[in-house]
Design a protein around this motif. Structure first.
Motif, short mmCIF file in Angstrom:
data_model
loop_
_atom_site.label_atom_id
_atom_site.label_comp_id
_atom_site.label_asym_id
_atom_site.label_seq_id
_atom_site.Cartn_x
_atom_site.Cartn_y
_atom_site.Cartn_z
N ASN A 260 6.97 2.86 8.08
CA ASN A 260 5.79 2.84 7.64
C ASN A 260 4.93 4.30 7.52
O ASN A 260 3.95 4.39 6.86
CB ASN A 260 4.53 1.89 7.94
CG ASN A 260 4.39 2.37 9.33
OD1 ASN A 260 4.82 3.10 10.17
ND2 ASN A 260 2.85 1.50 9.78
N GLY A 261 5.86 5.40 7.93
CA GLY A 261 5.29 6.92 7.75
C GLY A 261 4.87 7.03 6.44
O GLY A 261 3.61 7.67 6.48
N PRO A 262 5.50 7.14 5.59
CA PRO A 262 5.13 7.51 4.07
C PRO A 262 3.85 6.62 3.49
O PRO A 262 2.99 7.40 2.94
CB PRO A 262 6.11 7.10 3.16
CG PRO A 262 7.47 7.10 4.13
CD PRO A 262 6.93 6.60 5.32
N VAL A 263 3.76 5.51 3.94
CA VAL A 263 2.35 4.77 3.54
C VAL A 263 1.28 5.41 4.30
O VAL A 263 0.35 5.45 3.56
CB VAL A 263 2.63 3.17 3.81
CG1 VAL A 263 1.43 2.51 3.68
CG2 VAL A 263 3.88 2.66 3.07
N GLU A 264 1.33 5.63 5.54
CA GLU A 264 0.36 6.22 6.14
C GLU A 264 -0.01 7.20 5.71
O GLU A 264 -1.20 8.03 5.81
CB GLU A 264 0.74 6.22 7.83
CG GLU A 264 0.93 4.94 8.40
CD GLU A 264 -0.44 4.12 8.54
OE1 GLU A 264 -1.43 4.51 8.54
OE2 GLU A 264 -0.19 2.84 8.99
N GLY A 265 0.87 8.20 5.23
CA GLY A 265 0.75 9.73 4.85
C GLY A 265 -0.04 9.45 3.35
O GLY A 265 -1.01 10.00 3.10
N HIS A 266 0.23 8.48 2.55
CA HIS A 266 -0.38 8.33 1.23
C HIS A 266 -1.86 7.72 1.58
O HIS A 266 -3.05 8.02 1.00
CB HIS A 266 0.23 7.21 0.62
CG HIS A 266 1.42 7.96 -0.28
ND1 HIS A 266 1.37 8.90 -1.10
CD2 HIS A 266 2.75 7.55 -0.22
CE1 HIS A 266 2.63 9.17 -1.51
NE2 HIS A 266 3.34 8.32 -1.07
N ILE A 267 -2.10 7.03 2.60
CA ILE A 267 -3.54 6.56 3.12
C ILE A 267 -4.43 7.64 3.29
O ILE A 267 -5.57 7.88 3.02
CB ILE A 267 -3.34 5.50 4.05
CG1 ILE A 267 -2.82 4.29 3.57
CG2 ILE A 267 -4.56 5.11 4.67
CD1 ILE A 267 -2.45 3.07 4.58
N ASN A 268 -3.71 8.65 4.19
CA ASN A 268 -4.34 9.92 4.62
C ASN A 268 -4.71 10.47 3.47
O ASN A 268 -5.97 11.30 3.52
CB ASN A 268 -3.54 10.49 5.61
CG ASN A 268 -3.61 9.89 6.82
OD1 ASN A 268 -4.43 9.06 7.31
ND2 ASN A 268 -2.62 10.00 7.53
N ARG A 269 -3.80 10.82 2.54
CA ARG A 269 -3.98 11.61 1.27
C ARG A 269 -5.13 10.92 0.30
O ARG A 269 -6.17 11.74 -0.04
CB ARG A 269 -2.69 11.48 0.43
CG ARG A 269 -3.12 12.36 -0.97
CD ARG A 269 -1.60 12.60 -1.49
NE ARG A 269 -1.84 13.16 -2.82
CZ ARG A 269 -1.35 12.64 -3.87
NH1 ARG A 269 -0.99 11.23 -3.85
NH2 ARG A 269 -1.44 12.87 -5.19
N LEU A 270 -5.36 9.69 0.41
CA LEU A 270 -6.54 8.66 -0.32
C LEU A 270 -7.79 9.18 0.34
O LEU A 270 -8.63 9.35 -0.19
CB LEU A 270 -6.24 7.60 -0.48
CG LEU A 270 -5.08 7.13 -1.49
CD1 LEU A 270 -4.78 5.57 -1.31
CD2 LEU A 270 -5.78 7.27 -2.84
#
Length: 317
Positions: free
Chosen positions: A278-288
């Motif tokens: 789920n690393g990419p998902v967490e990365g997008h959350i941080n970006r948002l």
């Protein structure tokens, strides 16, 4: 891995006194013969100012302490004393339990403080070396990383009162401890999770020294490296055996970490079993979250979508 590192860092903070790395004394630290000079008895303005400031602070604190004790003897409660005097709760509650005002606690000397090298400096001072620059050059070879001003402030009262000035405690830092380097729990925890192949020569020497001096360091390093391997190429059965071994170490931080793993065991086993992350998902959350902070939280969903998703004509291209 982040939670495990935090756990071992807490455990290393509990045994901080053992995080030491002995090192060889450099040749420059060998003390040359010095001709002793008679002590100078000139009272500098700096020393007078420091003594005056210390006496004024002590007198002010003593007056506040006596005021609290008088009000206590008159039958006032702690809340009443705080309202009447404006003194903080921590001081009032502590002073109510005391009969005399204690001396100010001194910070435990660290490598970056000249106080850490007091025994060495006293020995050199007795041999006649009173030059701040010479003494600073010598203790820098022993690991001192502080500034010239800090050492000068320590030595200034010595010119009148002698090396015991401003140091009421008996004893001091052992001379042997000067020839050691202290490692912070944060650095020690970071070294725990690094394989030896990725360590520099200095880091490898630090790890070997901590294995020899710090209790539990070897055990925590072995468990941390094996846990890292399990997350990458391990199996669920290996993870469960690791949890049993970690809990059997009787190290409180590791036992708490194992209890947290068991609370979310299905997710942890999934991380070991599956190749997905789920690393990419967490990365997008941080970006948002970053985008929202840039717009001070005032952006609506439409503006946020416009900044995150590609434009329609860009998709066609």
């Amino acid at each position: 891995m982040s939670n495990l590192r935090t756990a071992v860092e807490q455990e290393l903070g509990r045994v901080r006194q053992f995080l030491v790395v002995p090192h060889r004394v450099p040749p420059r630290a060998v003390i040359p013969p010095v001709t002793c000079r008679p002590a100078r008895h000139v009272r500098s303005a700096f020393v007078e100012q420091q003594d005056r400031v210390a006496q004024e602070r002590r007198a002010t604190q003593l007056a506040r302490f006596r005021l609290v004790k008088r009000l206590q003897a008159a039958g006032h409660s702690a809340q009443g004393i705080m309202r009447e005097t404006g003194i903080g709760r921590c001081y009032v509650t502590k002073w109510l339990r005391l009969d005399d005002l204690p001396e100010r606690h001194r910070m435990e000397p660290r490598v970056g403080m000249p106080e850490f090298y007091r025994e060495y400096l006293m020995r050199r001072w007795a041999e006649g070396c009173e030059s701040v620059r010479v003494l600073m050059a010598e203790i820098q070879t022993l690991g001192y990383v502080g500034c010239y001003g800090g050492l000068a402030r320590l030595l200034a009262p010595w010119r009148l009162h002698g090396p015991t000035a401003g140091h009421p405690q008996s004893g001091g830092t052992p001379v042997a401890s000067i020839f050691t380097r202290h490692v912070s729990p944060q650095i020690a925890a970071a070294l725990l999770g690094q394989p030896r192949a990725r360590l520099t020569e200095r880091q490898a020497q630090t790890v070997d020294a901590l294995k020899a001096h710090c209790p539990g360091f070897t055990t925590m390093r072995r468990l941390m490296l094996s846990f890292r391997t399990i997350l990458r190429v391990g199996k669920v059965g290996t993870l469960r055996r690791w949890m049993v071994r970690a809990h059997a170490t009787q190290i409180g931080a590791l036992q708490r970490f194992v209890r947290k793993l068991r609370q979310d065991l299905r997710a942890v086993e999934g991380a070991v079993r599956e190749r997905w992350s789920n690393g990419p998902v967490e990365g997008h959350i941080n970006r948002l979250k970053m985008l929202r902070r840039q717009m001070y939280g005032r952006a609506g969903v439409e503006l946020l979508r416009a900044r995150v998703l590609p434009l329609p004509h860009a998709v066609g291209q």
